[in-house]
Scaffold this active site. Structure first.
Site, mmCIF file in Angstrom:
data_model
loop_
_atom_site.group_PDB
_atom_site.id
_atom_site.type_symbol
_atom_site.label_atom_id
_atom_site.label_comp_id
_atom_site.label_asym_id
_atom_site.label_seq_id
_atom_site.Cartn_x
_atom_site.Cartn_y
_atom_site.Cartn_z
ATOM 1 C CG ASP A 1 -2.175 0.894 0.931
ATOM 2 O OD1 ASP A 1 -2.126 1.701 -0.020
ATOM 3 O OD2 ASP A 1 -3.168 0.801 1.665
HETATM 4 C C1 BGC Z 1 -5.069 3.219 0.242
HETATM 5 C C2 BGC Z 1 -5.221 2.200 -0.853
HETATM 6 C C3 BGC Z 1 -5.135 2.869 -2.200
HETATM 7 C C4 BGC Z 1 -3.801 3.581 -2.280
HETATM 8 C C5 BGC Z 1 -3.549 4.234 -3.615
HETATM 9 C C6 BGC Z 1 -3.858 4.107 0.044
HETATM 10 O O1 BGC Z 1 -3.861 5.191 0.910
HETATM 11 O O2 BGC Z 1 -5.002 2.568 1.489
HETATM 12 O O3 BGC Z 1 -6.432 1.507 -0.691
HETATM 13 O O4 BGC Z 1 -5.303 1.942 -3.220
HETATM 14 O O5 BGC Z 1 -3.753 4.577 -1.281
HETATM 15 O O6 BGC Z 1 -4.313 5.342 -3.810
#
Ligand code: BGC
Length: 744
Positions: free
Chosen positions: A278
């Site tokens: 993530d």
């Molecule tokens: C989130 C993810 C997301 C990623 C990219 C993160 O802050 O937890 O679910 O896909 O950002 O935007």
């Protein structure tokens, strides 16, 4: 992975014609050939994902071969420019993969995933994901960070909006439907986008519902609950990628969890796609205190099995020195790069790296909007309908109030970066358009937004409400109050919305409340004061017409709750499939006000419940009304003893005893009475949508295979244990007549 490569080589030595006869082998061969040509730097580049924030600096990195993917480019010209650099100006011309959070629609916005799950309609959900893929791929996006299949049992957590709720079975089938829609028939189709199941794993169990917080899930809970949707999507949906979660479980951050990523995901489930971290979740392991610096974090993530790093750059910074110091091995790097290349090959990026860039005409097509309207209709849950006030019977005057009657931005919900609010049709717009000529519609928002505390408009509202035949009140949450990092410790309606509701209820007995929200709110008092309640979640672009169709009976509600609605915040966590206790409540427990003053203390006969709010929720999982009334006949089983390899057929009649054509979602629950470990009080194992005309009666059959009863017991092996079971079919998780069978 390694073994597979050796096998491929062996086949080649034996003169096996790989490319012609066996496409899978030829793919592995392509990967191997390319990998063999790559320098270490080029391999590291593939493992790095950049964010689109600073494209000028990205172009330079891409030219140096230091990027495998870029996230959040939505302009096809920029995508093509970046791709041209990767394809034409780097030594090996490996194309970039562009990713984006396309969560519940790209331009045409569908209901939030929690709402979609309420439809129990996998067909529509798959179609919605297909539309999202078609629209998104038009701009060059070939990878979405969805579906989110975290099991969630706490509505304080803002990300509950992105989830499919609390049930592993429902979440699994919804996740599979979304992946099928995103990925299409074949990943190489230019309109297919690779899916990414997230967040692996346990993120939804954040303590106290506080985002990013610690979880403490035991291995058995992981395997029996939280991992189920991931296992199912890996095994049944050809899932392309998986994202590690932010949380540390039992002290181990997900991006450094070798047990989850290597043992379970790769070894036990044979996952062949790639794992992405993530956003900065690798370097955040330093903040977790799981590593002293970014270099240690990179080492732990690589060794745990995270193939691509989202934005935090530690792979680029440290892989070379970690290799020199023998902290990581080149075999691990090769595996990671192979996993990434496999998906790029499957997506056909080497053949078709560019996007046409002729975008606008494919957005918001009529058929997409119709689908969005239909899915919204099927996601709205009718929670109460006293005196059958709904559907509306040609009122002369309708008074409409509330901050969400005309909130084109908020009705789209969380995680909407690309949907344009000018395309949203709000309830008041739809109402005027459809009924403005026949009905006197008086509209006063009274409150500007859900948190507004200015009650100066109440007097006027009271007056208008008194003069109307029916009052429609649109309240709930703005979209920004749910989603990532938007946890709440209080789930009552924000601002003075409750006071507005009470004012209106006192002015007009025909109060119909429509709630638009990203999560279950604690609405016990509001339910009592309203004649009818429609829970619409954040219904998306076409929320307005969908709600109006339901209010007037042009559509009949059929959605069911994918999540338990607690009476109050203190009941949380409250979920239907909780484990059995030694002292289960049965509803006859002593209430707070019945306790005698200075009563003597005794533990005898006590049960697991709250003195002040009992043991039942406000509304159970699976609950939802319809304008139709359905009668369930007696349940019979094909056999009362189930043996290895057998399937139980559950038969009953379902009759629509009303004047409305409608759809009932019949649900099949089981309880394993005694096992090597305590198991849930009830578990959903199957469901079916049944459409019935007025007066129509049909014989319904639902199947339950013996394998559906398997779980991880005392020895942590998945199997079915012999013994007695209870089974129910009914309209929600508390309903149904119990029948019994036995497994031998
Ligand atoms: C989130 C993810 C997301 C990623 C990219 C993160 O802050 O937890 O679910 O896909 O950002 O935007």
């Amino acid at each position: 992975m390694k073994n597979f490569q050796y096998l491929v080589l062996l086949f080649l030595l034996l003169g096996y014609n790989t490319s012609a006869q066996n496409p899978a082998v030829s793919l592995e061969k392509k990967i191997e050939v390319l990998l063999n040509k790559m320098t270490l730097k080029e391999k590291i580049g593939q493992m790095n994902q950049l964010s689109a924030d600073d494209m000028e600096s990205n172009y330079k990195e891409i030219q140096k071969g230091m990027a495998g993917s870029v996230l959040s480019i939505t302009n096809p010209e920029i995508a093509n420019k970046a791709q041209k650099i990767a394809v034409e100006q780097t030594r090996l011309g490996i194309p970039l993969l562009f990713g984006r959070d396309v969560i519940h629609g790209f331009k045409t916005i569908f209901p939030i995933p929690l709402g979609q799950a309420a439809s129990f309609n996998t067909e529509l959900v798959e179609k919605a994901a297909r539309v999202a893929a078609i629209e998104a791929s038009e701009t060059g996006i070939r990878w979405t960070f969805a579906p989110m299949i975290d099991i969630v049992r706490d509505p304080r957590w803002g990300r509950i909006a992105e989830s499919c709720g609390e049930d592993p079975y429902l979440t699994s089938v919804m996740g599979i439907a979304m992946i099928k829609g995103f990925q299409g028939k074949d990943l190489s189709d230019p309109s297919s986008i690779a899916a990414c199941a997230k967040h692996f794993a346990g993120y939804g169990a954040a303590e106290g519902g506080r985002d990013y917080n610690t979880t403490n899930i035991t291995e058995r809970q992981f395997r029996n609950v939280y991992l189920v949707p991931f296992e199912q999507t890996v095994k049944k949906a050809n899932l392309a990628t998986i994202m590690t979660a932010f949380n540390a479980n039992d002290g181990i951050p997900s991006s450094g969890n070798e047990f989850l990523l290597k043992q379970i995901l790769r070894k036990e489930w044979s996952f062949k796609g790639f794992v992405v971290s993530d956003w900065a979740s690798i370097t955040e392991m330093v903040d977790h205190g799981f590593g002293s610096d970014n270099k240690v974090a990179a080492e732990k993530a690589i060794n745990a099995g995270v193939d691509m790093e989202m934005v935090s750059g530690s792979y680029v910074a440290y892989i070379e020195s970690l290799l020199k110091e023998k902290k990581i091995s080149i075999a691990t790097i090769d595996d990671a790069v192979s996993n990434i290349l496999r998906i790029k090959f499957k997506l056909g990026l080497f053949e078709n790296p560019y996007v046409k860039g002729n975008t606008a005409s494919v957005f918001y097509k009529e058929e997409y909007l119709e689908l969005a309207e239909k899915l919204a209709e099927e996601s709205v849950v009718l929670l109460k309908n006293e005196t059958q006030i709904l559907p509306l019977k040609k009122p002369k005057t309708i008074a409409v109030f509330g901050p969400l009657a005309d909130a084109p931005h908020d009705q789209m919900g969380t995680w909407v970066f690309d949907g344009d609010k000018s395309h949203s049709i709000t309830p008041i717009v739809a109402l005027r358009e459809k009924y403005g000529n026949d009905i006197n519609i008086r509209y006063e928002p009274v409150l500007k937004y859900s948190r507004d505390v200015d009650s100066t408009g109440f007097d006027k509202a009271r007056k208008i409400a008194k003069e109307a035949d029916v009052v429609l009140l649109f309240i709930g949450e703005e979209s920004i109050l749910s989603g990532e990092a938007h946890s709440l410790s209080n789930l009552n309606l924000q601002g003075v919305q409750s006071q507005l509701l009470t004012t209106l209820a006192k002015s007009n007995a025909n109060l119909i409340t429509i709630i638009l929200a990203g999560r279950p709110l604690t609405i016990e008092n509001e339910v009592k004061q309203s004649k009818a309640i429609l829970y619409a979640w954040h219904p998306g672009t076409m929320g307005g017409p969908a709600i109006v169709n339901l209010l007037f009976g042009k559509a009949n509600p059929c959605a069911k709750l994918p999540i338990t609605f607690p009476k109050n915040i203190g009941q949380i966590p409250m979920y239907y499939n909780h484990l059995k206790t030694g002292r289960p409540a049965n509803g006859s427990e002593l209430q707070l006000n019945n306790i005698l003053v200075e009563a003597a203390q005794t533990s005898l006969g006590n049960k697991s419940y709250y003195l002040d709010s009992g043991s039942d929720p406000l509304f159970p999982f699976g609950y939802g009304l319809s304008y139709s009334t359905f009668e369930y006949g007696k349940t019979t089983l094909s056999n009362t003893v189930l043996k290895k390899g057998e399937t139980l057929v559950v038969t009953f009649t379902l009759k629509n005893v009303s004047n409305y054509e409608g759809t009932e979602i019949v649900q099949l629950y089981i309880r394993d009475i005694a096992a090597s470990v305590a198991l849930p009080i009830r578990e959903l194992k199957n469901f079916q949508r049944v459409d019935l005309k007025p007066g129509e009666k049909r014989l319904i059959q639902l199947k339950l295979s013996i394998d559906d009863l398997a779980f991880y017991g005392i020895d942590m092996k998945k199997k079915v244990e012999a013994g007695k079971f209870d089974l129910w079919v009914g309209s929600n998780s508390l309903a149904g007549e119990k029948v019994c069978f036995e497994v031998q």
